[in-house]
Enzyme design. Structure first.
Site, mmCIF file in Angstrom:
data_model
loop_
_atom_site.group_PDB
_atom_site.id
_atom_site.type_symbol
_atom_site.label_atom_id
_atom_site.label_comp_id
_atom_site.label_asym_id
_atom_site.label_seq_id
_atom_site.Cartn_x
_atom_site.Cartn_y
_atom_site.Cartn_z
ATOM 1 N N ARG A 309 44.681 -1.260 -15.275
ATOM 2 C CA ARG A 309 43.254 -1.079 -15.006
ATOM 3 C C ARG A 309 42.693 -0.020 -15.961
ATOM 4 O O ARG A 309 43.103 1.138 -15.908
ATOM 5 C CB ARG A 309 43.013 -0.637 -13.557
ATOM 6 N N GLU A 311 40.075 1.722 -16.071
ATOM 7 C CA GLU A 311 38.937 2.427 -15.486
ATOM 8 C C GLU A 311 39.087 3.934 -15.677
ATOM 9 O O GLU A 311 40.189 4.470 -15.656
ATOM 10 C CB GLU A 311 38.807 2.085 -14.000
ATOM 11 N N ARG A 317 43.870 9.037 -6.453
ATOM 12 C CA ARG A 317 44.514 7.792 -6.024
ATOM 13 C C ARG A 317 44.439 6.650 -7.039
ATOM 14 O O ARG A 317 44.808 5.522 -6.731
ATOM 15 C CB ARG A 317 43.914 7.320 -4.698
ATOM 16 N N HIS A 318 43.931 6.920 -8.246
ATOM 17 C CA HIS A 318 43.806 5.870 -9.247
ATOM 18 C C HIS A 318 44.728 6.118 -10.444
ATOM 19 O O HIS A 318 44.890 7.248 -10.894
ATOM 20 C CB HIS A 318 42.364 5.760 -9.750
ATOM 21 N N GLU A 460 42.501 2.898 1.393
ATOM 22 C CA GLU A 460 42.845 1.489 1.197
ATOM 23 C C GLU A 460 44.133 1.337 0.402
ATOM 24 O O GLU A 460 44.342 2.013 -0.599
ATOM 25 C CB GLU A 460 41.692 0.797 0.446
ATOM 26 N N SER A 463 44.123 -5.212 -0.787
ATOM 27 C CA SER A 463 42.970 -6.104 -0.780
ATOM 28 C C SER A 463 43.504 -7.521 -0.716
ATOM 29 O O SER A 463 44.458 -7.856 -1.439
ATOM 30 C CB SER A 463 42.126 -5.922 -2.049
ATOM 31 N N ARG A 511 50.619 3.771 -4.093
ATOM 32 C CA ARG A 511 49.687 4.213 -3.060
ATOM 33 C C ARG A 511 50.323 4.138 -1.672
ATOM 34 O O ARG A 511 50.080 4.978 -0.807
ATOM 35 C CB ARG A 511 48.403 3.373 -3.113
#
Length: 537
Positions: A309, A311, A317-318, A460, A463, A511
């Site tokens: 990812r 981002e 948490r990323h 979370e 998903s 996570r």
């Protein structure tokens, strides 16, 4: 980054004078350490040559470590040393964790292997252990790898500084690999809890606190701490449970490509690259290919693999690369069938961790205290609308057709814990507008979708959803989300040949570990983290 990691810049790049000066100073410091170690080793060699018992100790030459001969004496693992081996001769290999001389005739050392430790004693004894051997052992560098042969005994007083309750009376000791005299970080410092640091401060003592960047820059040392050994053994167990449970449920493990022609999730968070003259990117998930595998009649599939990812998320948490645990399966009637798998899989996982990883969980808890996860035998399920209503009643206003932000997720987790007594729950029927293009809308309200998220401690971890399996509708949804349909044409075409209703979910391994162990940063559960600022070590 080059000055931080010690790597030289790529060809064509330049570094600042300050960085160059810093690197030069670092290399000079390393040179002095090596020179001092060489002089010390030469001095010890001279003394050893005059010792009639010199064959019982010393540095093993490289020629002996090049697979010259096979093992002729069975090694015993440190974790297996116990009272039943009393008076037996054992051979162990491990790291010299601590060393302490007591005068010139005795030295104590703690040997560590895979998180287990044992105390060893080297004591001068005529025709068995020489004073030169005691001196040699006492001068070893911490974290050096050593072979220790000796007799197992049970000490009169219980040993407090080691995991094993027995002691080794050393007869032979050889150094397999010497560590530097001074290490970038001290393991004792790296293993210290915040509580110990604060307690020392209150007593007027300043203890070293090893910050996160220093840990990650010296990760190979950092992961030797007991807590990190526990964290990554727990992580390994989660992968094992995931694989075993799904295999027992008729799922087939697959391995999908990570180089793909187009974005798998949509959006801009994608690493783009040149693929032999063609535009390509790193897969944001195995989403497209696991669905295609369902169309290929595997029925139920799962994968454990890297996810990328791009981002710019500087959060706790990323990550830019993490390990995804992905599942896809045919649906007979309702997407609740997918949630049923989530329910049983994770309850089984939590049960297994609590039962089989007690030692590891206790070890993690000593450095990073946490409360055991609260979860129900039958996992709680709430609709998104019910979650929004709970927040509204608590005074938190949420867009009923928007997504939950981090603070809202935490608040809802707190409300769920207070009302239902669980920190693990499923929230489903999310608004369609906040879900990926391949998500199936609800039959009774196109504003909502047959999707779900799963939460641990208010954050979370999963998903999932029922997928759109009708090609024309999927094309329409992709275009609406701004995806170039040409880049995913093979994916869409796979649904033109007869596709069963299906759904699935994705789990971030790091996570799960972070939240199950109540840790405050995902970098603690990624072996070598990749975030927007870090690509080394």
């Amino acid at each position: 980054m080059s000055s931080e990691s010690g790597e030289m810049p790529a060809s064509g790049q330049t570094i600042s004078k300050k960085a160059a000066k810093k690197e030069a100073a670092k290399q000079e410091k390393l040179r002095r350490r090596m020179e001092e170690a060489s002089i010390s080793a030469a001095s010890q060699t001279a003394e050893q040559e005059n010792d009639p018992l010199s064959a019982s100790y010393g540095d093993v030459p490289l020629s002996e470590l090049q697979s010259k001969s096979e093992v002729d004496f069975r090694y015993t693992q440190v974790g297996s040393l116990a009272e039943h081996l009393k008076d037996q001769v054992v051979l162990v290999r491990g790291r010299a964790q601590t060393l302490r001389a007591v005068g010139k005739k005795m030295a104590f050392l703690v040997v560590r292997e895979r998180g287990f430790t044992v105390q060893a004693v080297v004591s001068e004894q005529a025709d068995v252990v020489s004073r030169q051997m005691v001196k040699y052992v006492a001068a070893l560098n911490k974290e050096s790898i050593i072979d220790v042969q000796g007799i197992v005994c049970i000490p009169a007083e219980p040993i407090k500084g080691a995991s094993q309750k027995v002691e080794i009376q050393v007869r032979k000791l050889y150094c397999i690999s010497r560590a530097l005299p001074t290490l970038p970080i001290n393991l004792e410092d790296a293993a210290r809890s915040e509580a110990d640091i604060e307690k020392a401060l209150e007593a007027g003592e300043q203890l070293v606190r090893v910050n996160q960047d220093t840990r990650l820059n010296n990760r190979v040392l950092d992961i030797r701490t007991p807590a990190n050994q526990g964290i990554f053994r727990i992580q390994s167990q989660i992968g094992n449970i995931f694989r075993q449970f799904l295999s027992s449920e008729g799922f087939v493990e697959i391995h999908t490509p990570k180089l793909i022609a187009g974005s798998s999730e949509g959006g801009s968070a994608v690493f783009k690259l040149d693929y032999k003259g063609q535009p390509a990117c790193l897969a944001q998930s195995p989403q497209l290919h696991k669905q295609m595998s369902i169309c290929g009649d595997f029925g139920r599939v799962f994968e454990i693999g890297p996810v990328f990812r791009a981002e710019d998320s500087f959060t706790h948490r990323h990550l830019c690369e993490f390990t995804g645990l992905d599942v896809e399966m045919e649906i007979k009637k309702h997407y609740s069938e997918v949630m049923d798998i989530v329910d049983r899989l994770f309850v089984a996982m939590f049960d297994s961790l609590n039962e089989n990883c007690k030692k590891e969980l206790e070890t993690v808890g000593r450095q990073y205290p946490f409360e055991p996860l609260k979860y129900l035998r039958k996992t709680l399920r709430l609709t998104f609308e019910e979650g929004v209503q709970m927040l509204k009643e608590a005074g938190v206003e949420i867009d009923p057709l928007g997504d939950l932000n981090t603070e809202s997720e935490r608040k809802l987790g707190q409300l769920v814990l207070e009302k239902y007594g669980t920190e693990f729950y499923i929230l489903h029927r999310y608004p369609l507008a906040v879900r990926p293009f391949y998500t199936m809308p609800c039959y009774d309200s196109p504003a909502y979708s047959n999707s779900f998220d799963v939460f641990i401690r208010g954050e979370e971890i999963i998903s999932g959803a029922q997928r759109v399996h009708v090609a024309d509708f999927l094309t329409e949804r992709a275009q609406a989300c701004g995806i170039d349909v040409k880049t995913i044409s093979t994916y869409i075409d796979s649904f033109r040949y007869g596709a069963p209703p299906h759904g699935g979910f994705g789990v971030g391994l790091e996570r799960v570990v972070m939240l199950f162990c109540g840790l405050n940063n995902i970098r603690k559960t990624s072996l070598y983290p990749r975030d927007p600022l870090r690509i080394a070590p």
